[in-house]
Design a protein around this motif. Structure first.
Motif, PDB file in Angstrom:
ATOM      1  N   MET A  50       5.062   1.697  10.319  1.00 45.00           N
ATOM      2  CA  MET A  50       3.910   2.266   9.613  1.00 45.00           C
ATOM      3  C   MET A  50       4.397   3.056   8.417  1.00 45.00           C
ATOM      4  N   ASN A  51       3.858   2.771   7.268  1.00 43.36           N
ATOM      5  CA  ASN A  51       4.207   3.515   6.078  1.00 43.36           C
ATOM      6  C   ASN A  51       3.249   4.672   5.819  1.00 43.36           C
ATOM      7  N   LYS A  52       1.941   4.424   5.881  1.00 43.48           N
ATOM      8  CA  LYS A  52       0.989   5.454   5.490  1.00 43.48           C
ATOM      9  C   LYS A  52      -0.283   5.393   6.322  1.00 43.48           C
ATOM     10  N   ILE A  53      -0.789   6.582   6.678  1.00 45.13           N
ATOM     11  CA  ILE A  53      -2.134   6.714   7.227  1.00 45.13           C
ATOM     12  C   ILE A  53      -2.893   7.597   6.247  1.00 45.13           C
ATOM     13  N   LEU A  54      -3.981   7.068   5.698  1.00 43.35           N
ATOM     14  CA  LEU A  54      -4.717   7.760   4.652  1.00 43.35           C
ATOM     15  C   LEU A  54      -6.172   7.929   5.054  1.00 43.35           C
TER      16      LEU A  54
END
Length: 204
Positions: A1-5
């Protein structure tokens, strides 16, 4: 996972960039959380299938921003489909299964006799679709499992992590209503958000 926005214009920009680079994006839709990939990246499509542990024999649904984008796929917008696309339920939680015209298909639809396609009623998602063109979008869950209502539970269930996840809060798990317009008369194959009785006048 790179990003949770968090769902926002910034998240839309990040999602578009990821999809255009062959990423897998988890995002809220107007029905359930979904997993999206750009069909021009076969490796991304492979990752999505692995993420869900979904059999390759099960084709992925398509989302588009408008009817014009739908027409570019070479689909057969027959009379029942036309009535539904011009109804109050589009954009919205209505998926139509339709076939193709005799014109050549785009490469990524080779071998398919029909597609399940939808124009969602969600401004963030529509903004993404306008920028990317048609996307393959399926519910964000492991194959055979219910779609969780929140991002954290989805990430625990999936077999691999998406590149970007957009958190739109708690989302109900009622799917779109699916109408097979290749049948004569059309047949409701899955009753979801839109009740069958509401669609009956369009299916005669």
């Amino acid at each position: 996972m790179n990003k949770i926005l968090k769902a926002s214009s910034t998240a839309v920009t990040e999602a578009i960039a990821s999809l255009k680079q062959g990423g897998v994006v988890m995002l809220p839709t107007d029905t359930v959380y979904g997993l999206a990939v750009h069909p021009g990246f076969p490796e991304a499509v492979d990752r999505l299938y692995a993420m869900k542990d979904r059999p390759r024999s099960m084709n992925l649904p398509i989302m588009v921003a408008n009817v014009t984008d739908m027409e570019t796929l070479g689909v057969d917008i027959n009379a029942p489909t036309h009535r539904l696309l011009n109804s109050e339920y589009v954009p919205g939680a209505l998926t139509v299964a339709i076939g193709f015209t005799d014109k050549p298909k785009v490469d990524w639809l080779t071998g398919r006799d029909e597609v399940a396609i939808r124009i969602p009623d969600d401004e963030h998602l529509l903004a993404i679709l306008r920028a990317t063109g048609p996307l393959l979008v399926t519910s964000a869950n492991a194959s055979g499992e219910d779609t969780p209502t929140e991002v954290a539970a989805i990430l625990e269930q999936l077999h691999l992590a998406p590149d970007v996840a957009i958190d739109g809060g708690t989302i109900p798990t009622i799917p779109s209503t699916l109408v097979n317009c290749r049948m004569n008369p059309p047949v409701i194959e899955r009753e979801g958000v839109i009740p069958a009785t509401d669609l009956a006048p369009y299916l005669k």
